[in-house]
Design an enzyme around this catalytic site. Structure first.
Site, PDB file in Angstrom:
ATOM      1  N   HIS A  69       0.974  -1.057   0.151  1.00 52.84           N
ATOM      2  CA  HIS A  69      -0.066  -0.097   0.114  1.00 52.84           C
ATOM      3  C   HIS A  69       0.738   1.189  -0.085  1.00 52.84           C
ATOM      4  O   HIS A  69       2.142   1.388   0.500  1.00 52.84           O
ATOM      5  CB  HIS A  69      -0.753  -0.106   1.017  1.00 52.84           C
ATOM      6  CG  HIS A  69      -0.586  -0.190   2.625  1.00 52.84           C
ATOM      7  ND1 HIS A  69      -1.141  -0.190   3.592  1.00 52.84           N
ATOM      8  CD2 HIS A  69       0.861  -0.503   3.032  1.00 52.84           C
ATOM      9  CE1 HIS A  69      -0.589  -0.514   4.690  1.00 52.84           C
ATOM     10  NE2 HIS A  69       0.678  -0.585   4.235  1.00 52.84           N
ATOM     11  N   ASN A  70       0.463   2.249  -0.763  1.00 55.54           N
ATOM     12  CA  ASN A  70       1.058   3.826  -0.677  1.00 55.54           C
ATOM     13  C   ASN A  70       2.256   3.768  -1.470  1.00 55.54           C
ATOM     14  O   ASN A  70       2.942   4.688  -1.609  1.00 55.54           O
ATOM     15  CB  ASN A  70       1.416   4.261   0.715  1.00 55.54           C
ATOM     16  CG  ASN A  70       0.009   3.998   1.680  1.00 55.54           C
ATOM     17  OD1 ASN A  70      -0.969   4.036   1.352  1.00 55.54           O
ATOM     18  ND2 ASN A  70       0.374   3.409   2.781  1.00 55.54           N
TER      19      ASN A  70
END
Lengths: 346, 346, 346
Positions: free
Chosen positions: B248-249
């Site tokens: 994620h991210n």
């Protein structure tokens, strides 16, 4: 419009400053715009309190003076956990709004799903398009099964489970309550078992299943093989990231967390409260005690009976240096012998 | 029957020798039969010009004398790129022939596909059997969605995309034009985010999505997690092989290419025009500058701000030598101390 | 109720002791209850003969005296292979009982499956719910295709194959008889082929297919890419575990076995009777001779032309020691130079 006081009312903590402050979303300290709520978990991030544009902050008691000097904040002894609960509350709000906007006549069981007449679905169970539920399955109340999931014969799934689209659960596996399984996960494929015979491999049919506790989360495209004779077991609260391989007869203790791309070979037993970094591996039949922490990309080649942090990754370097050092490494034992010889002489 | 002149007419270059030469397929220099077209990209492969059985060759200007001495050839400054365009042209011809042979009445939207009434499909969109398109989805013109794909609510997909069978795209993700996504890829599963609390893990709901640029290709069973608060981002022209984990991210800059089994942990930012070899890993929150190249099986444990090649794999050896060297490696620091002691003495 | 003599009658060997002994299941020596059958393959496990609670044992001739002193046993020269055949027999019994219990009217081709009219299904073929069989496919007699499988155009699949749920086989691939393919496996996705051009990547369409021999088993979420021009080939009896990446144009010789999370890059050729441990990797275009064995987590960076065992994993250590040794490793070449200097002096 949502206000800081709404969040405070829902999740608690001590509110400092203007509760009427409008909040349109959550954000990290760095990317927060002036209508966002962010959190600071540790004092070492405190410098960002002055630079963030966030509308409001969630902070531990010791940072309240600094945070309230710049604007409203919610005080809580555990900002990280508060933030986790806040994301859960936020998601529930979003989903409620989406359900309200959706066709209220939309049935909980998608008309294209295929459910064997002998399956038992608890109250409030939702099934997505083309989901398949085979004979003898039991699904607990309020569980959501995504589109294209295949739930094999006699599987038992606890209440309030969330299966994303395209999860496969093999026959006779058991999963506890509140499990979250992401897309492409395969639970209960055959373990990799063969007997050698005259240069060929004779298949050992895998007659066990997979048994998973409550509150377990399993990442996308992760595989958990069924046991050969007994079951492969994941205890309560285990968290697995994406693309993890769990071999047959493995046992993972409660609340252990494995990062992406980890491989655990057959019959390994991992204790409770362990963590394995991304790409780590555990060879077959080993034992890891509780509270063992393995660094990313480390291969565990022996049982570890003492809690602690263990590592074994080759240090990265620019390619020229690495080549020299790696070439020398192939003579390391010889170098030691030469050193010993020198020591004897001197 | 296809002739070399047909290829020349379609793709350009300078034709030397007999354009009437029949071509029944493409092949590598080594495996080419006498009716095949092959290419030589580099002078160091020139020796094969005399030994290949290929009917004709694609060659750079400097190899024209040598190639035309043995038969027809097409001259181009970039044989590898020419060959790539040739494979694209060849595939288009094959597909046109197959479509012609197929039932012309076959509908573009398979009758078994399930499309939410609020979804918007552009002109010429094709949907395979049992594909699921949820509420609010927008699909650009001439995109092909394979059998069993699940396109989550509010996904936006650009024009001329190709999704193979069984791709899952989670709600609210965005993909640009001409993306190619292979089977089993999961885009937008939850990132691996938890807050520790009293020895247990509290789920952090992942409220961001995945945002993918134009001309991105994503391999089979590769996973790209949605962001926690902001989006996970792949810029234009990124190419991901199979079985890759993107946390994620993460942010991957334009035209970077990642080989199979790579893992990129959460919030890492990889620059543009980077390459990561197979099985490499990048720890969380690191930064890689543009034009950084990581060798296969290397774990990136610190940010790399200078372009270049970086490595960190243990050198392979026969097992006996490896055992000796690996055992000695566990005393390496002590060896250095002993060496230092000797140096002081001498 | 099943008795030991029933097993002996079905699978042979020499029965010692009471054949009327009831057997309710198979188990490992350690976990066996008093109604279970277990096996001892090697003399080094013989100590468990006295401690196991198993009702009966499968043993090699040299352990018959020890085993029959405690209860009934079956003598066979190859207990591991006998046990493998026993699991196969046991599974067949279970399945027969389940089929008998199921609705006899249940059709072999699930009514929701979608089969192109030009596909040819052999006698006794079973298709699961929502399976898709495209144009020109040929499936051999008695093969079982699980729910949600997608069999691409013109695929040929041998007799008695078993495909679990959600397997994808791309167009034009060929699989032999008795193949077993687990859920999420993707056979025939595009290989990772691009030509660089002005800092971007030009797609090389993958025009070959995948060709798989007889008796091959492929694990869950494993990917086998189609060849660029020629085919990717797996010979007879190859066994692949879960989450393995096989690149385009790879060739794997007969009866080789690859453990979970292995990656084989494009155009590598692996010989017959090789084994690759979990997480091992092979770089592109390399050659491995027959009977080469690669230890887990080892990266093969050069061709290996001599049979034997090869290794290259960093030894695990507690984190403090590892940090010191890893830091020193980055100066290893310099240490060698210092050692050399000392040697010259002394």
């Amino acid at each position: 419009m949502l206000r800081l006081s709404d969040i405070h009312a829902a999740l608690g903590g001590v509110l400092h400053g203007d509760g009427a402050c409008p909040i349109s979303g959550l954000a990290s300290l760095e990317s927060a715009g002036p209508d966002r709520l962010a959190f600071v978990a540790q004092t070492r991030h405190a410098a960002a309190i002055e630079t963030t544009q966030a509308a409001a902050l969630i902070v531990p008691p010791e940072l309240v003076p600094r945070a309230s000097a710049r604007g409203p904040c919610i005080e809580t002894p555990e900002p990280h956990a508060y933030f986790a609960r806040l994301t859960q509350w936020w998601r529930a709000r979003l989903q409620a709004a989406q359900h309200e906007a959706a066709d209220p006549a939309e049935p909980a069981i998608h008309p294209s799903a295929w459910v064997h007449p002998s399956a038992e679905l608890g109250a409030g169970v939702r099934l997505g398009a083309f989901a398949v539920v085979e004979a003898g399955v039991q699904i607990g109340a309020n569980s959501e099964i995504g589109a294209h999931c295949v739930i094999g014969a006699r599987v038992r799934l606890g209440a309030q489970a969330r299966l994303a689209a395209q999860v496969v659960i093999g026959h006779d596996c058991t999963l506890g309550a509140r499990c979250i399984i992401h897309s492409g996960a395969v639970i209960g494929a055959d373990g990799f078992g063969f007997a050698p015979q005259q240069g060929q491999w004779l298949k050992i049919e895998q007659l066990g299943a997979v048994r998973i506790g409550d509150d377990v989360e399993i990442g996308a495209n992760t595989c958990i093989d069924r046991g050969t004779l007994d079951d492969t077991v994941l205890e309560d609260g285990v968290k697995l990231d994406n693309l993890i391989q769990i071999g047959h007869n493995v046992r993972i203790g409660a609340h252990s967390a494995l990062a992406g791309c980890v491989g655990v070979a057959g019959s390994a037993h991992i204790g409770a409260h362990c963590t394995l970094g991304g790409g780590a591996g555990v060879l077959g039949h080993l034992r890891l005690a509780d509270h063992v922490h393995i660094t990313a990309a480390t291969l565990v080649t022996r049982s570890i009976l003492k809690p602690g942090q263990y590592s074994g990754a080759f240090p990265i370097d620019d390619n020229v240096n690495w080549e020299k050092n790696a070439a020398t490494l192939r003579q390391l034992y010889a170098l030691r012998q030469r050193l010993r010889a020198l020591e004897k002489k001197s």
